[in-house]
Design an enzyme around this catalytic site. Sequence first.
Site, PDB file in Angstrom:
ATOM      1  N   HIS A 275       0.865  -1.109   0.046  1.00  0.00           N
ATOM      2  CA  HIS A 275      -0.097   0.131   0.091  1.00  0.00           C
ATOM      3  C   HIS A 275       0.873   1.387  -0.137  1.00  0.00           C
ATOM      4  O   HIS A 275       0.510   2.089  -0.833  1.00  0.00           O
ATOM      5  CB  HIS A 275      -0.996   0.078   0.982  1.00  0.00           C
ATOM      6  CG  HIS A 275      -1.442   1.253   1.444  1.00  0.00           C
ATOM      7  ND1 HIS A 275      -2.975   1.490   1.301  1.00  0.00           N
ATOM      8  CD2 HIS A 275      -1.396   2.337   1.933  1.00  0.00           C
ATOM      9  CE1 HIS A 275      -3.183   2.604   1.513  1.00  0.00           C
ATOM     10  NE2 HIS A 275      -2.324   3.309   1.891  1.00  0.00           N
ATOM     11  N   GLU A 276       1.838   1.167   0.999  1.00  0.00           N
ATOM     12  CA  GLU A 276       2.743   2.527   0.902  1.00  0.00           C
ATOM     13  C   GLU A 276       3.458   2.697  -0.251  1.00  0.00           C
ATOM     14  O   GLU A 276       3.861   3.584  -0.860  1.00  0.00           O
ATOM     15  CB  GLU A 276       3.727   2.220   2.085  1.00  0.00           C
ATOM     16  CG  GLU A 276       3.342   2.338   3.412  1.00  0.00           C
ATOM     17  CD  GLU A 276       2.046   3.395   3.772  1.00  0.00           C
ATOM     18  OE1 GLU A 276       2.454   4.483   3.382  1.00  0.00           O
ATOM     19  OE2 GLU A 276       1.375   3.215   4.479  1.00  0.00           O
ATOM     20  N   HIS A 279       1.692   4.683  -2.770  1.00  0.00           N
ATOM     21  CA  HIS A 279       1.645   6.084  -2.629  1.00  0.00           C
ATOM     22  C   HIS A 279       2.897   6.455  -3.355  1.00  0.00           C
ATOM     23  O   HIS A 279       2.891   7.571  -4.057  1.00  0.00           O
ATOM     24  CB  HIS A 279       2.107   6.409  -1.062  1.00  0.00           C
ATOM     25  CG  HIS A 279       0.409   6.234  -0.448  1.00  0.00           C
ATOM     26  ND1 HIS A 279      -0.813   6.922  -1.032  1.00  0.00           N
ATOM     27  CD2 HIS A 279       0.226   5.758   0.720  1.00  0.00           C
ATOM     28  CE1 HIS A 279      -1.640   6.626   0.058  1.00  0.00           C
ATOM     29  NE2 HIS A 279      -1.001   5.923   0.961  1.00  0.00           N
ATOM     30  N   GLU A 355      -6.006   6.879  -1.017  1.00  0.00           N
ATOM     31  CA  GLU A 355      -5.948   5.901  -0.166  1.00  0.00           C
ATOM     32  C   GLU A 355      -6.463   4.682  -0.897  1.00  0.00           C
ATOM     33  O   GLU A 355      -5.990   3.557  -0.805  1.00  0.00           O
ATOM     34  CB  GLU A 355      -6.591   6.173   1.207  1.00  0.00           C
ATOM     35  CG  GLU A 355      -5.705   7.125   1.897  1.00  0.00           C
ATOM     36  CD  GLU A 355      -4.293   6.931   2.178  1.00  0.00           C
ATOM     37  OE1 GLU A 355      -4.134   5.566   2.208  1.00  0.00           O
ATOM     38  OE2 GLU A 355      -3.643   7.760   2.407  1.00  0.00           O
TER      39      GLU A 355
HETATM   40 ZN   LIG Z   1      -2.176   5.188   2.617  1.00  0.00          ZN
END
Ligand SMILES: [Zn+2]
Length: 432
Positions: A275-276, A279, A355
């Site tokens: 997930h990071e 980003h 997100e």
């Molecule tokens: Zn996030």
Amino acid sequence: MRTPVRALAVLLAVALARTPIAAGQDVAAQDVAAQDGAAGAVSVPAPTEKAMRYYRSGCVLWLVNSAWGLVLPALFLFTGLSARVRNWARAIGRWWLPALGAYVVMFLAINFLFDLPLDYYQGFLRQHDYGLSNQSFGTWFGDSVKRLLVGVIVGVVVVPVLYLLITRSPKRWWLYTSFAAVPFILFMAMVTPLWIDPLFNEFGPMKDPALETKILSLAQRAGIDAGRVYEVNKSVDTETVNAYVTGFLGTKRIVLWDTTIAKLGEDELLFVMAHEMGHYALRHVVKGIGFSFVMILAALYVIHRTAGIFIRRFKGRWRFDRLSDVASVPLLIGLANVLSLIGAPVVMGFTRHIEHEADRFALELTRDNRGGARAFVALQVENLGNPRPGPLYKLWRASHPTLGDRIDFCNEYRPWETGEPLIYGDLFVDPR
Ligand SMILES: [Zn+2]
């Protein structure tokens, strides 16, 4: 320090690339096992009674904080305190620039004292009540003072530039300030992991080399350079779990809380890292800065159009008659706080979108639906989360999709099983 920062806190969090996996910093540990369905889908656990108390009292606190963000600036203005601080500052500083610096120091120090009771309750007492904090009073207070000092240094630089622009260009200052904010935000994004974060915690390479190897091979598949994953000793401060991307250009990095390593299973942890990486790979830092620029521009324009109306109406009681007078700082803060309340649904909508895309990226990269869903169950349990908050909470406060929505999405999203194309597949170095 909280009140001045509150106005742009969410925007700056986006701009400074604070893109944590979980919303909020306040969370606690519970011994509740993840409730998995027999096979396949992971069910959303019902929140505990303690988590619901934490959620409801948090809503009340949010209202109190929002009101306080308007009441405190009003107190500075209507009691004449801001004008008095300006007079003291002029007596100390004598010339324009040192007088402005003296005002900033005194204003922030007084503000810090007024904020202290509420900060102490929500940052220290309440966190201990819910078993979320490991900080001693000394550590908590020391961190608060450090934040004040960082705020003073930033304020002493920013406020003179702002008031110079207001003085020199009373009609266009809002435009020039917005453009000046961009290099400033980029600079802050770059130096925060180097100069500010290490004031509060220790950052270093990952301690578990086997886990690091797995994370780095995942990073390689996501097209991210090795050596950009840091571990931070948050366990000295908190029981909660989190991870985030921070920095800009050469200082960009993924930071993993040591609590997250301790409390999440390996598949869950790898999903959080993916997930990071989303980003990172999807350039959410730069997108956040662009979004912040637009929001700052809009906010400063509205402030420019409205501040004069208030000053004309109340100049007798406030004891200043123009915006270029530094005694107007609380007016700027109060108006910014009003606008950040009004604009919160837009800001939250933007952050929820990025997100959600980072979650999608993580699923496409790992194809581990269960690992992802279980990671969010762990976040809910460890951080005392409410997986299905009310609609007003969602609209005004949810910087992330709700945990319930995220678990549902992890259960459902599997385009690779039906042969549909991946949205982010061409970003992966080694597409399957
Ligand atoms: Zn996030």
